[in-house]
Design an enzyme around this catalytic site. Structure first.
Site, mmCIF file in Angstrom:
data_model
loop_
_atom_site.group_PDB
_atom_site.id
_atom_site.type_symbol
_atom_site.label_atom_id
_atom_site.label_comp_id
_atom_site.label_asym_id
_atom_site.label_seq_id
_atom_site.Cartn_x
_atom_site.Cartn_y
_atom_site.Cartn_z
ATOM 1 N N THR A 13 -38.684 7.300 13.987
ATOM 2 C CA THR A 13 -39.105 5.917 13.746
ATOM 3 C C THR A 13 -39.767 5.370 15.003
ATOM 4 O O THR A 13 -39.296 5.604 16.114
ATOM 5 C CB THR A 13 -37.898 5.043 13.361
ATOM 6 O OG1 THR A 13 -37.382 5.504 12.112
ATOM 7 C CG2 THR A 13 -38.302 3.582 13.228
ATOM 8 N N ASP A 99 -47.484 4.173 4.992
ATOM 9 C CA ASP A 99 -48.093 4.435 6.289
ATOM 10 C C ASP A 99 -49.579 4.728 6.157
ATOM 11 O O ASP A 99 -50.362 4.450 7.075
ATOM 12 C CB ASP A 99 -47.374 5.589 6.985
ATOM 13 C CG ASP A 99 -47.343 6.865 6.148
ATOM 14 O OD1 ASP A 99 -47.441 6.776 4.894
ATOM 15 O OD2 ASP A 99 -47.215 7.954 6.733
ATOM 16 N N THR A 122 -44.932 14.737 10.009
ATOM 17 C CA THR A 122 -44.200 15.799 9.325
ATOM 18 C C THR A 122 -45.124 16.491 8.323
ATOM 19 O O THR A 122 -45.159 17.720 8.224
ATOM 20 C CB THR A 122 -42.966 15.225 8.612
ATOM 21 O OG1 THR A 122 -42.156 14.535 9.567
ATOM 22 C CG2 THR A 122 -42.152 16.329 7.976
ATOM 23 N N THR A 174 -44.965 39.805 18.240
ATOM 24 C CA THR A 174 -44.812 39.019 17.015
ATOM 25 C C THR A 174 -45.006 37.530 17.266
ATOM 26 O O THR A 174 -45.695 36.839 16.508
ATOM 27 C CB THR A 174 -43.427 39.276 16.395
ATOM 28 O OG1 THR A 174 -43.311 40.655 16.058
ATOM 29 C CG2 THR A 174 -43.227 38.431 15.145
#
Length: 245
Positions: A13, A99, A122, A174
């Site tokens: 937030t 948003d 995200t 890797t």
């Protein structure tokens, strides 16, 4: 007006103090805590509080907190029925994240139109604002962190990595190979999406800007050159309050 803008996201937030037309200070946290609001208010009392949330489960707690700290201050929650100062050309405005409206409002004001606001949170959203049609939607894509999460889940021999870059032409182990896939693959995804959206903007090239928690990391790791405006969403939230106060 002095406005306390709060953006409640999936991962964290952000709260910002808006006065004299810009965000003066901002704080970001993972917790619901009064310390965050005390830090951003810095002893002042806002004229209004505007909250934007994409996590309904946290709304009640944040609503109680701001009312407890500023009991006489009016509170507005961003929703699709408010006045955004620009047209909204969407099929289902109620299904669009709040948003994204804030990003469109701030993008139009700070960057001009046409513009594309890339929000690297995200999830990654690309929000298009045109001179006549206003906010016309855009694209929702996996976030930068999701790229690494997807590779590290369900495949036994691939490790779980945190987002990060690598400066090699071939992956010699890797981890390097996975990081190169993110560097080139994510950059390829972003540039292709922007190219396609730019075609929808007409003859005038759109201004492209970036915001969100992963914005600077994506610019660095993927080698993209897009100006980053870290407080753009908070600016848009505060402006929405001004438009609807």
């Amino acid at each position: 007006m002095k406005i306390l803008a709060i953006n409640i996201g999936n991962s964290r937030t952000a709260a910002g103090w808006f006065s004299r037309g810009k965000i003066r200070r901002a704080v970001r946290t993972d917790d619901i805590t009064p310390v965050m609001l005390e830090a951003v208010a810095d002893g002042e009392t806002p004229d209004g509080i505007c909250l934007c949330s994409v996590v309904p489960g946290r709304n009640r707690a944040w609503g109680r907190l701001v009312k407890k700290m500023f009991p006489r201050v009016s509170v507005l929650w961003v929703n699709s029925k408010l006045d955004f100062g620009i047209p909204v050309d969407l099929k289902r405005p109620d299904q669009t994240g709040c948003d994204r409206y804030a990003n469109a409002v701030a993008g139009a004001e700070l960057c001009g139109m046409p513009c594309i606001v890339c929000d690297f949170g995200t999830a990654t959203t690309f929000n298009v604002v045109l001179p006549r049609r206003g906010f016309t939607g855009g694209v929702i894509a996996p976030g930068y962190g999701m790229w690494f999460d997807a590779m590290g889940s369900g495949v036994t021999q691939l490790p779980r990595l945190k987002p990060g870059g690598v400066r090699r032409q071939t992956g010699r182990n890797t981890e390097e190979a996975m990081r190169l896939s993110a560097r080139w693959g994510y950059r390829g995804m972003v540039t292709e999406i922007l190219w396609q959206l730019a075609r929808a903007c007409g003859r005038k090239d759109p201004f492209v800007c970036a915001t969100g928690g992963f914005a600077r990391k994506v610019m660095r790791d993927a080698g993209l050159k897009i100006p980053v405006l870290p407080d753009l969403t908070l600016h848009g939230i505060a402006r929405i309050y001004e438009l609807n106060a």
